[in-house]
Structures are given as structure tokens and as C-alpha cells.
Design an enzyme around this catalytic site. Structure first.
Site, PDB file in Angstrom:
ATOM      1  N   ASN A  68       0.851  -1.296   0.075  1.00  0.00           N
ATOM      2  CA  ASN A  68       0.027  -0.058  -0.142  1.00  0.00           C
ATOM      3  C   ASN A  68       0.843   1.187  -0.128  1.00  0.00           C
ATOM      4  OD1 ASN A  68       0.507  -0.864   2.638  1.00  0.00           O
ATOM      5  ND2 ASN A  68      -1.034   0.711   3.541  1.00  0.00           N
ATOM      6  N   CYS A  79      -3.645   0.762  -2.648  1.00  0.00           N
ATOM      7  CA  CYS A  79      -3.910  -0.631  -1.936  1.00  0.00           C
ATOM      8  C   CYS A  79      -2.788  -1.663  -2.704  1.00  0.00           C
ATOM      9  CB  CYS A  79      -5.266  -1.227  -1.629  1.00  0.00           C
ATOM     10  SG  CYS A  79      -6.607  -0.163  -1.097  1.00  0.00           S
ATOM     11  N   GLU A  81      -3.054  -4.788  -3.194  1.00  0.00           N
ATOM     12  CA  GLU A  81      -3.660  -5.661  -4.297  1.00  0.00           C
ATOM     13  C   GLU A  81      -3.841  -4.734  -5.641  1.00  0.00           C
ATOM     14  OE1 GLU A  81      -6.108  -6.450  -0.439  1.00  0.00           O
ATOM     15  OE2 GLU A  81      -4.921  -4.732  -1.399  1.00  0.00           O
TER      16      GLU A  81
END
Length: 169
Positions: A68, A79, A81
Site C-alpha cells: 500500500n 492498496c 492488491e
């Protein structure tokens, strides 16, 4: 409740959530989680102090990591991901086998935010997501289990009442 697959190392009370337990041969999962944990160490989170790392596995075995990255203008932060997926897409990848997510949470498994769930859904709903703890225990879910009844690219191809070229009615 979704059909959770809990790692064999999980505590009995966690394992009790499901009767499906990972078998031997999950070394690749442990390695992916370790890569996510290492990515977490690089997180830039001066505001929340909440470190997250992700490791994204493609079908050819390539792993992209992300962490992040916060911003003083909070909504501009990224983020872990989405960082990992964006790195993979920028290198030409569009299909993913799995992603492992790691944080410093000890009492619960880290779960992706709603925005990340939708971002993952863009690239399919049947790939695997490993939600982990710092000790390496994990829960295995699919994108579909994390975001049921989701909206994806195929929905844009469905018949609509009004189709316009410029988006207006």
C-alpha cells in the site's frame, strides 16, 4: 457463509469454520504468502500505519508484488492488491491464478477492501485469494466468494434497453 479453506496450521477454533483443510503440497502457497509479507515491509503508510502487502501469481509462474502507498490526499492512496495487479497488467498479464494478502493483523485474517475486490473481479471471479496472518496461517477464498453477484466486463456486453454511442440517452 462461503466455503472457506483453512490452512492446516490454523488453530482448531479457526479450522472449525470449515471441514476442508489444505493438504500437503501447499508449499507454493506458503511461498506466495511469504512474498506478500516481504512486500508489506515496503509499505508507505505514514497516516494509517497499517501495512499491507500482496503477491500476485500469474499462470506462467511469474509473481508480482505490491504494497500500500498512502497519500496526504487520502483517496489517492493505492492498496497493495491494486498495486500488484497494476504492475502485472503493465507487463502484459491479464489472467491470474492467485493472490496472497498480508498485514500485521494478529487476531484476524486480512481481507481486501471493496475497491480491491472489484478491481480483482475485473480479471475474473474464479481465481484464488489467500487471506493471511503474520504467522503464515491463511484462509483460501475465490474472488467470487469475496464479491458475490458482482459486476464484471461481461456485463457490459449484455443486451440493454438503450444502446448509445456517446453514453447519453
Amino acid at each position: 457463509m462461503a466455503n472457506l479453506k483453512i490452512s492446516e496450521a490454523a488453530a482448531p477454533e479457526v479450522r472449525g469454520l470449515s471441514n476442508e483443510v489444505e493438504e500437503e503440497g501447499d508449499e507454493w502457497i506458503k511461498a506466495l504468502i511469504l512474498k506478500a509479507q516481504k512486500a508489506k515491509e515496503l509499505a508507505y503508510c505514514p497516516y494509517s500505519k497499517f501495512r499491507v502487502g500482496a503477491a500476485l501469481l500469474t499462470y506462467d509462474g511469474t509473481v508480482f508484488t505490491g504494497c500500500n502507498v498512502e497519500n496526504a490526499c487520502y483517496n489517492l492512496g493505492l492498496c497493495a492488491e491494486r498495486t500488484a495487479i497494476t504492475k502485472a497488467v503493465s507487463e502484459g498479464y491479464r489472467r491470474f491464478q492467485a493472490v496472497a494478502i498480508a498485514s500485521d493483523l494478529e487476531e484476524e485474517f486480512i481481507s481486501p477492501c471493496g475497491g480491491c475486490r472489484q478491481f480483482m473481479r475485473e480479471f475474473g471471479d474464479q481465481w484464488t485469494v489467500f487471506l493471511s496472518k503474520p504467522d503464515g496461517r491463511y484462509v483460501e477464498m475465490t474472488v467470487d466468494e469475496l464479491l458475490p453477484n458482482s459486476f464484471g466486463p461481461e456485463d457490459l456486453k449484455k443486451k440493454r434497453m438503450c444502446n448509445t454511442e456517446n453514453g447519453s440517452t
